[in-house]
Design a protein around this motif. Structure first.
Motif, PDB file in Angstrom:
ATOM      1  N   SER A  81       4.088  -9.885   1.400  1.00  0.00           N
ATOM      2  CA  SER A  81       4.038  -8.757   2.192  1.00  0.00           C
ATOM      3  C   SER A  81       5.219  -7.671   1.674  1.00  0.00           C
ATOM      4  O   SER A  81       4.873  -6.512   1.751  1.00  0.00           O
ATOM      5  CB  SER A  81       4.210  -9.080   3.561  1.00  0.00           C
ATOM      6  OG  SER A  81       5.241  -9.470   3.933  1.00  0.00           O
ATOM      7  N   GLY A  82       6.120  -8.260   1.377  1.00  0.00           N
ATOM      8  CA  GLY A  82       7.164  -7.105   1.072  1.00  0.00           C
ATOM      9  C   GLY A  82       6.919  -6.498  -0.354  1.00  0.00           C
ATOM     10  O   GLY A  82       7.204  -5.368  -0.533  1.00  0.00           O
ATOM     11  N   THR A  83       6.149  -7.045  -1.435  1.00  0.00           N
ATOM     12  CA  THR A  83       6.036  -6.554  -2.742  1.00  0.00           C
ATOM     13  C   THR A  83       4.883  -5.628  -2.365  1.00  0.00           C
ATOM     14  O   THR A  83       5.019  -4.495  -3.034  1.00  0.00           O
ATOM     15  CB  THR A  83       5.561  -7.639  -3.593  1.00  0.00           C
ATOM     16  OG1 THR A  83       6.665  -8.568  -3.869  1.00  0.00           O
ATOM     17  CG2 THR A  83       4.985  -6.990  -4.898  1.00  0.00           C
ATOM     18  N   LEU A  84       3.902  -6.046  -1.769  1.00  0.00           N
ATOM     19  CA  LEU A  84       2.718  -4.889  -1.647  1.00  0.00           C
ATOM     20  C   LEU A  84       3.150  -3.864  -0.551  1.00  0.00           C
ATOM     21  O   LEU A  84       2.705  -2.569  -0.827  1.00  0.00           O
ATOM     22  CB  LEU A  84       1.575  -5.677  -1.132  1.00  0.00           C
ATOM     23  CG  LEU A  84       0.781  -6.659  -1.963  1.00  0.00           C
ATOM     24  CD1 LEU A  84      -0.198  -7.597  -1.481  1.00  0.00           C
ATOM     25  CD2 LEU A  84       0.459  -6.003  -3.211  1.00  0.00           C
ATOM     26  N   ALA A  85       4.055  -4.049   0.190  1.00  0.00           N
ATOM     27  CA  ALA A  85       4.336  -2.915   1.022  1.00  0.00           C
ATOM     28  C   ALA A  85       5.068  -1.779   0.294  1.00  0.00           C
ATOM     29  O   ALA A  85       4.807  -0.667   0.590  1.00  0.00           O
ATOM     30  CB  ALA A  85       5.197  -3.513   2.392  1.00  0.00           C
ATOM     31  N   GLY A  86       6.069  -2.320  -0.748  1.00  0.00           N
ATOM     32  CA  GLY A  86       6.635  -1.259  -1.634  1.00  0.00           C
ATOM     33  C   GLY A  86       5.924  -0.852  -2.368  1.00  0.00           C
ATOM     34  O   GLY A  86       5.804   0.409  -2.540  1.00  0.00           O
ATOM     35  N   ALA A  87       4.630  -1.286  -2.905  1.00  0.00           N
ATOM     36  CA  ALA A  87       3.709  -0.672  -3.593  1.00  0.00           C
ATOM     37  C   ALA A  87       3.019   0.423  -3.049  1.00  0.00           C
ATOM     38  O   ALA A  87       2.645   1.550  -3.749  1.00  0.00           O
ATOM     39  CB  ALA A  87       2.865  -1.760  -4.320  1.00  0.00           C
ATOM     40  N   PHE A  88       2.723   0.316  -1.636  1.00  0.00           N
ATOM     41  CA  PHE A  88       1.826   1.431  -0.961  1.00  0.00           C
ATOM     42  C   PHE A  88       2.814   2.141   0.264  1.00  0.00           C
ATOM     43  O   PHE A  88       2.181   2.819   0.880  1.00  0.00           O
ATOM     44  CB  PHE A  88       0.845   0.718  -0.381  1.00  0.00           C
ATOM     45  CG  PHE A  88      -0.278  -0.065  -1.290  1.00  0.00           C
ATOM     46  CD1 PHE A  88      -0.855   0.671  -2.197  1.00  0.00           C
ATOM     47  CD2 PHE A  88      -0.378  -1.511  -1.297  1.00  0.00           C
ATOM     48  CE1 PHE A  88      -1.616   0.114  -3.128  1.00  0.00           C
ATOM     49  CE2 PHE A  88      -1.002  -2.153  -2.047  1.00  0.00           C
ATOM     50  CZ  PHE A  88      -1.527  -1.262  -3.083  1.00  0.00           C
ATOM     51  N   ASP A  89       4.269   2.407   0.050  1.00  0.00           N
ATOM     52  CA  ASP A  89       4.983   2.633   0.776  1.00  0.00           C
ATOM     53  C   ASP A  89       4.982   2.535   2.223  1.00  0.00           C
ATOM     54  O   ASP A  89       4.843   3.449   3.111  1.00  0.00           O
ATOM     55  CB  ASP A  89       4.758   4.563   0.652  1.00  0.00           C
ATOM     56  CG  ASP A  89       5.215   5.042  -0.729  1.00  0.00           C
ATOM     57  OD1 ASP A  89       6.140   4.268  -1.194  1.00  0.00           O
ATOM     58  OD2 ASP A  89       4.662   6.059  -1.240  1.00  0.00           O
ATOM     59  N   VAL A  90       4.702   1.226   2.290  1.00  0.00           N
ATOM     60  CA  VAL A  90       4.586   0.810   3.952  1.00  0.00           C
ATOM     61  C   VAL A  90       5.946   0.390   4.339  1.00  0.00           C
ATOM     62  O   VAL A  90       6.692  -0.740   3.906  1.00  0.00           O
ATOM     63  CB  VAL A  90       3.470  -0.531   4.105  1.00  0.00           C
ATOM     64  CG1 VAL A  90       3.586  -0.741   5.449  1.00  0.00           C
ATOM     65  CG2 VAL A  90       2.244   0.089   3.569  1.00  0.00           C
TER      66      VAL A  90
END
Length: 401
Positions: free
Chosen positions: A316-325
């Motif tokens: 979740s942390g990696t993908l959140a950073g990719a999509f500005d979450v």
């Protein structure tokens, strides 16, 4: 023949002459004459050179009325006083705004008053701010909702206002030791939900289970008491189906379209939440293909994601950073052992983490033992200089970097 300025009859003339020669009066008259000539010049230029001004179609900026839940129809949505509704209006409500663009690209804006179109009082919002007016905390901001087949879903407002910011619990803004405590599972038990809302301080973030009952009513109770809230979404664990997260769960085996539809059905059950928190979900959070469309959707809707921290394989942390979450991990589950002494010891450990790192996030469930221990410990810890904040105040927010 000269005038005797010293004669009694010449005293009035002498004073008038002195006033005429006063330097301040001379400067004031000069400035007034300059302003008059400037205005006349601009008027003449506008009259004889109309090609220098291009009139654009008049635009009227209105705010959408917010109705009290339970009222329906045009009259209620416009704030009809006879129905006792209180509407929220934008700062330009009741104004006609016309813009003209000059030849060099400058914009001239003209404001003229016009009727608001309804009677009764209006609450004027000053624009995007962090947190919500306490008088309106139980009501959604209609500008942050879109109607879909799955229900009314959160969106980013026309001026970039995110639901995360609108419904966040305000805090001091200082950089001392901060702890966010999140109590989840609300809505599953009516007694437990009521106990949590009444017993826990408003600094505690409350997470409502998407499969709960009477969620809209409980959400309003929690918001009136000052709580920030999250929505818990059921996700597939590693031992599924032995451990069943419940209806409308997000599953790795389902298509992206199906998972988004289930997510939206859950999101449409209540309003006024700052973000999403997982319920179970170890396997789902570790699968990039399944998790990516969910994170992308949350980013577009201006919501945060809180990972309960129970899965070491979570992406979740990696993908959140990719999509500005905006994203956060819980540092610990404080009620893994359901006894007062064990919970208090875990809370003390959470405090040590916060003092070392500056912030910490603890999560718990709305069990009677958990609620009582957390309320007791927070009262003591507040005297040790800890500030308790909503979870939105401690997540990693790409807009704040």
């Amino acid at each position: 023949m000269g005038t005797d300025l010293n004669a009694p009859l010449g005293q009035g003339r002498r004073k008038r002459a002195a006033r005429r020669l006063n330097p301040r009066r001379i400067v004031a008259h000069a400035l007034l004459a300059t302003c008059v000539f400037a205005v006349l010049g601009l008027s003449g230029w506008s009259a004889f050179a109309p090609d220098r001004l291009i009139r654009t179609p008049a635009t009227t900026k209105d705010a959408t009325a917010v109705a009290v839940p339970g009222t329906e129809g045009p009259s209620e949505r416009s704030g009809d006083a006879k129905h006792g509704t209180l509407r929220a209006s934008g700062a330009l409500s009741g104004a006609r705004v016309e813009e003209m663009v000059t030849g060099d690209g400058a914009t001239v804006t003209k404001y003229t008053p016009r009727p608001r179109g309804s009677d009764g009082p209006a609450l004027i919002s000053a624009g995007p701010t962090r947190g919500q007016d306490p008088r309106m905390a139980a009501l959604p901001n209609e500008d942050l909702l879109e109607a879909t087949p799955e229900g009314r879903l959160p969106i980013v407002g026309p001026e970039g206002l995110r639901p995360m910011d609108q419904y966040a619990r305000p805090w001091s803004g200082t950089r001392g030791t901060r702890i966010a405590l999140v109590v989840g599972g609300l809505g599953l038990s009516q007694t437990g939900t009521l106990r949590a809302i009444q017993a826990l301080p408003p600094d505690v973030t409350l997470a409502f289970a998407a499969a709960g009952n009477s969620l809209q009513r409980w959400m309003q109770e929690a918001r009136r008491d000052g709580h920030e809230i999250l929505l818990q979404i059921p996700m597939e664990p590693f031992d599924y189906p032995s451990s069943d997260p419940g209806p409308q769960a997000l599953l790795v085996s389902q298509s992206q379209r199906k998972n988004l539809a289930e997510l939206h059905r859950s999101m449409g059950r209540i309003t006024n939440y700052t973000g999403i928190m997982n319920y179970l979900g170890g396997r789902f959070l570790s699968d990039a293909d399944a998790l990516e469309p969910v994170m992308r959707d949350l980013g577009k809707r201006g919501l945060l994601f809180l990972d309960d921290g129970t899965s070491a394989q979570s992406l979740s942390g990696t993908l959140a950073g990719a999509f500005d979450v905006p994203h956060g991990f819980a540092d610990m589950v404080v009620d893994g052992e359901l006894s007062r002494g064990a919970i208090l010891r875990r809370l003390d450990e959470l405090e040590r983490v916060a003092r070392r790192n500056g912030t910490a996030v603890g999560v718990a469930s709305a069990f009677e033992e958990s609620v009582a221990a957390i309320a007791e410990w927070m009262e003591e810890a507040g005297g040790r200089g800890i500030e308790f904040v909503g979870v939105s105040a401690v997540v990693k927010d790409p807009q704040q970097n």
